[in-house]
Design a protein around this motif. Structure first.
Motif, short mmCIF file in Angstrom:
data_model
loop_
_atom_site.label_atom_id
_atom_site.label_comp_id
_atom_site.label_asym_id
_atom_site.label_seq_id
_atom_site.Cartn_x
_atom_site.Cartn_y
_atom_site.Cartn_z
N HIS A 208 0.75 -1.06 -0.14
CA HIS A 208 0.04 -0.03 0.06
C HIS A 208 0.97 1.16 0.13
N PHE A 209 0.61 2.27 -0.77
CA PHE A 209 1.38 3.49 -0.89
C PHE A 209 0.44 4.52 -1.32
N ARG A 210 0.89 5.68 -0.87
CA ARG A 210 -0.13 7.05 -1.24
C ARG A 210 0.50 7.91 -2.29
N ILE A 211 -0.30 8.21 -3.48
CA ILE A 211 0.60 9.25 -4.40
C ILE A 211 -0.76 10.13 -4.42
N ASP A 212 -0.27 11.40 -5.03
CA ASP A 212 -1.35 12.38 -5.55
C ASP A 212 -2.45 11.83 -6.42
N GLU A 213 -3.39 12.58 -6.59
CA GLU A 213 -4.47 12.23 -7.69
C GLU A 213 -3.92 12.43 -8.98
N GLU A 214 -3.30 13.50 -9.41
CA GLU A 214 -2.88 13.65 -10.72
C GLU A 214 -1.96 12.32 -11.22
N THR A 215 -1.08 12.06 -10.03
CA THR A 215 -0.20 10.95 -10.57
C THR A 215 -0.81 9.65 -10.73
N LYS A 216 -1.68 9.41 -9.91
CA LYS A 216 -2.76 8.15 -10.00
C LYS A 216 -3.52 8.29 -11.40
N ARG A 217 -3.97 9.35 -11.74
CA ARG A 217 -4.96 9.38 -12.94
C ARG A 217 -3.99 9.20 -14.02
N ALA B 267 -1.01 7.63 -14.09
CA ALA B 267 -0.68 6.13 -14.03
C ALA B 267 -1.69 5.25 -14.55
N MET B 268 -2.88 5.57 -14.23
CA MET B 268 -4.07 4.75 -14.83
C MET B 268 -4.11 4.86 -16.06
N GLN B 269 -3.95 5.96 -16.89
CA GLN B 269 -4.12 6.06 -18.09
C GLN B 269 -2.86 5.52 -18.86
N ALA B 270 -1.88 5.50 -18.16
CA ALA B 270 -0.67 4.79 -18.89
C ALA B 270 -0.94 3.32 -18.99
N ALA B 271 -1.45 2.72 -18.02
CA ALA B 271 -2.01 1.05 -17.79
C ALA B 271 -3.09 0.77 -18.72
N GLU B 272 -4.09 1.71 -19.04
CA GLU B 272 -4.80 1.48 -19.80
C GLU B 272 -4.43 1.35 -21.29
N ARG B 273 -3.39 2.20 -21.56
CA ARG B 273 -2.73 1.99 -22.81
C ARG B 273 -2.28 0.98 -23.15
N GLN B 274 -1.62 0.32 -22.18
CA GLN B 274 -0.78 -1.09 -22.39
C GLN B 274 -2.13 -1.93 -22.15
N GLN B 275 -3.17 -1.87 -21.71
CA GLN B 275 -4.34 -2.88 -21.64
C GLN B 275 -3.97 -3.68 -20.41
N MET B 276 -3.61 -2.89 -19.38
CA MET B 276 -3.51 -3.56 -18.03
C MET B 276 -4.01 -2.79 -17.32
N SER B 277 -4.42 -3.34 -15.95
CA SER B 277 -4.79 -2.41 -14.69
C SER B 277 -3.76 -1.78 -14.15
N LEU B 278 -4.00 -0.76 -13.29
CA LEU B 278 -2.82 -0.13 -12.63
C LEU B 278 -2.05 -1.24 -11.85
N THR B 279 -2.90 -1.85 -11.32
CA THR B 279 -2.36 -2.95 -10.07
C THR B 279 -1.41 -4.05 -11.08
N GLU B 280 -1.77 -4.62 -12.21
CA GLU B 280 -1.12 -5.36 -12.83
C GLU B 280 0.17 -4.80 -13.30
N LEU B 281 0.07 -3.55 -13.63
CA LEU B 281 1.18 -2.68 -14.10
C LEU B 281 2.23 -2.65 -13.10
N MET B 282 1.80 -2.09 -11.89
CA MET B 282 2.67 -1.96 -10.45
C MET B 282 3.06 -3.08 -10.13
N ARG B 283 2.30 -4.47 -10.02
CA ARG B 283 3.21 -5.78 -9.95
C ARG B 283 4.27 -5.99 -10.73
#
Length: 95
Positions: A6-15, A17-33
């Motif tokens: 578990h870690f905290r990041i600001d909303e902009e970074t999260k948003r 990162a989620m867009q980058a993960a979607e571009r790779q057709q992955m969830s943010l969790t999968e990408l972080m793993r």
């Protein structure tokens, strides 16, 4: 066995990162793993190379002692006797 991070990041970074993960057709969790696994693999390689460097240094030192005539050569039986004595001392907490 798996673990959770578990870690905290600001909303902009999260948003973003989620867009980058979607571009790779992955969830943010999968990408972080995946990134965490890549970091772990990198650390394994680093630790392995450190150990290899240490081992190479030990071997070079042993050959230097051999070349200088400083080695002590014992039979396999004598080596086993010494190792058994060391093991017994270690078992008794005497090392």
């Amino acid at each position: 066995m798996s673990s959770t991070i578990h870690f905290r990041i600001d909303e902009e970074t999260k948003r973003l990162a989620m867009q980058a993960a979607e571009r790779q057709q992955m969830s943010l969790t999968e990408l972080m793993r995946q990134r965490a696994e890549e970091l772990a693999a990198e650390e394994r390689r680093h630790q392995s190379s450190e150990h290899e460097g240490w081992l190479e240094e030990q071997i070079a030192q042993a050959f230097s002692r051999y070349d200088a005539g400083e080695g002590e050569y014992i039979s396999n039986d004598e080596m086993e006797n010494r190792m058994n004595a060391l093991k017994q001392r270690a078992t008794r907490g005497k090392l």
